[in-house]
Design an enzyme around this catalytic site. Structure first.
Site, PDB file in Angstrom:
ATOM      1  N   HIS A  95       0.860  -1.180   0.000  1.00 20.36           N
ATOM      2  CA  HIS A  95       0.000   0.000   0.000  1.00 20.36           C
ATOM      3  C   HIS A  95       0.902   1.236   0.000  1.00 20.36           C
ATOM      4  O   HIS A  95       1.911   1.259   0.685  1.00 20.36           O
ATOM      5  CB  HIS A  95      -0.872  -0.036   1.260  1.00 20.36           C
ATOM      6  CG  HIS A  95      -2.041   0.880   1.218  1.00 20.36           C
ATOM      7  ND1 HIS A  95      -1.911   2.237   1.339  1.00 20.36           N
ATOM      8  CD2 HIS A  95      -3.365   0.634   1.077  1.00 20.36           C
ATOM      9  CE1 HIS A  95      -3.109   2.789   1.263  1.00 20.36           C
ATOM     10  NE2 HIS A  95      -4.004   1.842   1.105  1.00 20.36           N
ATOM     11  N   ARG A 154      -5.581  10.442  -1.462  1.00 20.12           N
ATOM     12  CA  ARG A 154      -5.077  10.705  -2.818  1.00 20.12           C
ATOM     13  C   ARG A 154      -6.242  10.945  -3.761  1.00 20.12           C
ATOM     14  O   ARG A 154      -6.177  11.797  -4.649  1.00 20.12           O
ATOM     15  CB  ARG A 154      -4.225   9.539  -3.305  1.00 20.12           C
ATOM     16  CG  ARG A 154      -2.905   9.424  -2.560  1.00 20.12           C
ATOM     17  CD  ARG A 154      -2.007   8.382  -3.171  1.00 20.12           C
ATOM     18  NE  ARG A 154      -2.521   7.030  -3.011  1.00 20.12           N
ATOM     19  CZ  ARG A 154      -2.849   6.227  -4.010  1.00 20.12           C
ATOM     20  NH1 ARG A 154      -2.716   6.615  -5.244  1.00 20.12           N
ATOM     21  NH2 ARG A 154      -3.307   5.017  -3.768  1.00 20.12           N
TER      22      ARG A 154
END
Lengths: 225, 576
Positions: B238, B259
């Protein structure tokens, strides 16, 4: 003396058998559905080996339907309910729906068995059947008992009752192709919780409905004239 | 050494989403069965399901469809998934959500109309992810553990760990040897059916996002019992794990939603480095690509002082960040970071093992009486897992395993394990307590370093060989390392057992990665940077006569082919 002992032994065996037989009848039994509604032209009146009373539209061929969608079954029982029963009206419909879906998938009677979650639009399309229905009776019963003179210790509480009515709808035309009605009742013995009695009954209702659908998919159910 | 004995009908090793769903299904399917759950920590508190932030993928309403979920999962998994397992997942997931709410009492977030809210997630063509804020796992685990406690026929052995599976002379699983961590006593649990649901856990890597109590125990147990494993090379990294120097919280996830919402990633020089790797999608690129880019920035000397990169969401506005990412803001604040107002240091973190034990759609393994579900198994996610499919997998297959085991048990006898075999297992496990010397934690550090550097985000043949060799040597050295103290609550001893499993599984990861001479999904090789054009295959590994045998098998395209799928799922924006 030996004869007396033998008689005593036999009596004990008979008494124990009676007790065991009594215990073995615990649990829900299939009953004739009370006042099933059906549709205007299709009433569940024909006894079915598994699913209670049924009616199948003349000319209906389930083999033409590779897919079936199982819609949630709302509780429409308008009787007074205890707090416990009110909780069951929330938990039993999805439980029953999932029981049908899982059991029906296991049969491979249909190529596809879809679960339709509550609040979503009913699916439609060619070759798709929609199983809709209602839980028209949902009573957990109670295990009230009392000593009644000359009768002994007797159950006075209500019996557990569960009744379902279903419709098998052609999802493209909206026409009802078959209807069923089934019912379970059990003396509430106090050996189990009301929830487990009711769940057991709905397991049995789902099992028997699926047996009917499986036979229907193979063309083994007689149609109404 | 006294070895206690427990008899049960169904033995469940692990108590995350898979283990608890299995326990509930087995207990409800047949209330007369005794079900024993072995949990390494405390019931409801152990494992990774509790840590799930993002959510649960299930198709509830049009225009989403089972086919779309199926194809998204295959595309995300690089088409090497077991398609029958994927189909089972997508078909069963809606029912399991219904069950989680109506039967077990979970309550997921709702839309204004009162329907279950589904949010978008990476790699999915529809809004499909059901959630409870950003704390979905806590909701699921709290409710499942309450339900387990309600059932009189389910018994939990807390702070106990399975250390070996028990097989009879004919190769059937008869239960497990369990170690009670608190007392150090061993317990032979004899069962008619046994479920491996210990949740994988890539903790042989230096930086991890998963629960620290995991050690890939289930996979190691399965391998030692002779089960074939698949896709062991597929480890998901991740991109945004917290970097907190000298803290166990390093690696803990900051959700990808940051994000997706427009957060910027910058290297130590302040550059938005994603311009060099994916200028079109920038920070919204796929998880594997962003993680690899961050890793390269750091290894090429452009990282932050603590070896990470910066994530900056401050330009979105304090109010927006604090409202939408409440859990993450709090988590950062616990460590003196202010996510809403300043950049926070993050880096890639090891998240999930896609590979594991080979199972069929009924969770059966090739060993009779042994079943497996959840992260201990391989095949559902292929080469990469979509966010939201993890907890769906564990609860769907856990429930199925519970049903199948309840049906399997009637008529099966419990076979008691021979005392001599148990004694030899116990002697092997107790041996480090009798020895002195060696550096257990030095070996642990070495394994974590080598796995991270040589078998991590960017791999090559030489590095993988070195990683496999090091893992092998560490496993060998562990047979000579001593552990101080007695048996009761001896954490060093527990770490010795953990490291034994981690070294074994680390070697299996490296050797499987060597066999995959291409880059696919989460597996990226510098020496083979592109996906192969050869027919799709999976890498398998199994212990045979004491040797590790690695081979490949063609992927069975039973329901769809990449060519026939017609489209590739858009790997965009948000997800966890």
């Amino acid at each position: 003396m030996a004869t007396q002992t033998a008689w005593r032994g036999a009596l004990i065996v008979v008494a124990l058998s009676a007790v065991c037989a009594g215990c073995s009848t615990l649990g829900a039994a299939q009953q004739v559905p009370v006042s099933p509604v059906g549709t205007a032209d299709l009433k569940p009146t024909k006894p079915d080996p598994s699913a209670g009373l049924v009616a199948v539209r003349s000319g209906f061929d389930a083999k033409k339907y590779p897919a079936i969608a199982i819609v949630s079954f709302p509780v429409t029982d308008s009787g007074a309910m205890s707090k416990e029963e009110a909780k069951l009206t929330v938990s039993i419909p999805p439980y029953f729906q999932l029981q049908i879906v899982q059991r029906l998938r296991a049969t491979n009677a249909f190529a596809r068995v879809d679960l339709v979650t509550e609040g979503t639009a009913a699916p439609s399309g060619e070759g798709l059947l929609r199983l809709e229905g209602r839980i028209t009776r949902l009573a957990a019963g109670d295990d009230t008992s009392a000593w009644v003179p000359f009768s002994g210790y007797s159950r006075l509480g209500d019996r557990m009752k569960a009744q379902i009515e279903t419709s098998l709808v052609d999802a493209q035309t909206g026409q009802v192709m078959a209807v069923t009605a089934d019912r379970r009742e059990a003396p509430n013995s106090g050996f189990q919780t009301a929830e487990s009695y009711v769940e057991e009954s709905f397991q049995a209702l789902a099992r028997d409905l699926v047996l009917f659908l499986e036979r229907l998919s193979k063309g083994q159910v007689a149609r109404s004239n | 050494m006294m070895v206690d004995a427990v008899e049960t009908d169904v033995l469940i090793l692990g108590a995350g989403g898979a283990g608890l769903c299995a326990a509930l299904h087995a207990a409800d399917r047949s209330p007369n069965l005794s079900v024993t759950v072995v949990v390494k920590g405390l019931l409801g508190r152990a494992g990774c399901t509790r840590m799930v932030q993002g959510g649960y993928n299930a198709v509830l309403t049009a225009p989403d469809s089972l086919d779309a979920h199926f194809l998204d999962t295959l595309a995300g998994g690089g088409w090497i998934n077991d398609q029958e397992l994927v189909w089972t997942l997508v078909v069963e997931a809606p029912g399991r959500v219904l069950e989680l709410e109506s039967r077990y009492g979970c309550l997921f977030d709702r839309t204004h109309e009162g329907r279950i809210h589904q949010k978008p997630f990476a790699g999915q063509t529809h809004d499909r992810t059901i959630h409870k804020g950003d704390l979905t796992g806590i909701e699921i685990m709290n409710r499942l553990s309450e339900q387990v406690l309600r059932r009189p026929n389910v018994h939990a052995l807390e702070e106990c760990r399975a250390v070996e599976l028990l097989l009879d002379g004919e190769g059937r699983c008869t239960g497990a040897l369990v170690l009670e961590v608190r007392t150090g006593h061993f317990v032979v649990v004899t069962a008619r059916a046994t479920l491996l649901a210990m949740g994988g856990g890539p903790t042989m890597y230096k930086v991890v996002a998963c629960s620290a109590d995991k050690a890939a125990d289930g996979i190691a147990l399965g391998y030692r019992a002779g089960l074939p494993l698949r896709d062991m090379e597929m480890i998901q990294f991740h991109p945004t794990g917290l970097v907190i120097p000298d803290s166990l919280m390093t690696g803990a996830l900051l959700e990808e939603g940051l994000r997706g919402a427009g957060g910027h990633l910058r290297n130590g020089r302040g550059e938005r480095y994603m311009e060099r790797y994916d200028p079109a999608r920038m920070e919204r690129s796929t998880r594997d690509l962003v993680a690899r880019a961050s890793f390269l920035e750091v290894t090429e000397g452009r990282g932050t002082p603590n070896g990470g990169v910066w994530i900056d969401v401050s330009h979105l506005g304090v109010e927006v960040v604090e409202r939408n990412f409440r859990g993450m803001v709090r988590r950062c604040r616990d460590f003196g970071r202010d996510l809403a107002r300043a950049p926070v240091e993050v880096g890639p973190t090891t998240h999930f093992m896609m590979g594991g034990v080979v199972v069929d759609t009924a969770c059966r393994t090739p060993v009779e009486g042994l079943f497996a579900a959840g992260e201990d198994t391989g095949g559902v996610h292929g080469a990469n897992r979509l966010g939201g499919n993890g907890v769906a997998e564990s609860t769907v297959f856990g429930g199925l395993a519970g049903d199948v085991m309840a049906d399997y048990v009637p008529g099966r006898t419990r076979v008691r394990e021979g005392r001599a075999r148990v004694d030899s297992m116990v002697a092997r496990l107790m041996a480090p307590l009798e020895r002195r010397g060696g550096d257990l934690y030095g070996l642990q550090r070495e394994l974590r370093e080598v796995m991270w550097e040589r078998a991590g985000l960017v791999r090559d043949g030489e590095g993988l060989k070195a990683a496999a060799k090091t893992a092998d040597r560490i496993a060998d050295e562990l047979t000579r390392v001593g552990v101080p103290g007695g048996t009761a609550f001896n954490l060093a001893w527990q770490d010795w057992i953990n490291l034994t499993n981690q070294a074994l599984v680390g070697r299996l990861i490296a050797t499987s990665a060597l066999a995959r001479t291409e880059s696919r999904g989460a597996h990226y090789r510098n020496d083979f940077p592109a996906p192969s054009t050869a027919p799709l295959y999976t890498v398998r590994v199994q212990a045979r006569a004491g040797e590790s045998v690695v081979w490949t098998e063609p992927v069975a395209l039973t329901r769809a082919t990449p060519a026939g799928a017609g489209r590739v799922s858009a790997m965009v924006d948000v997800g966890d």
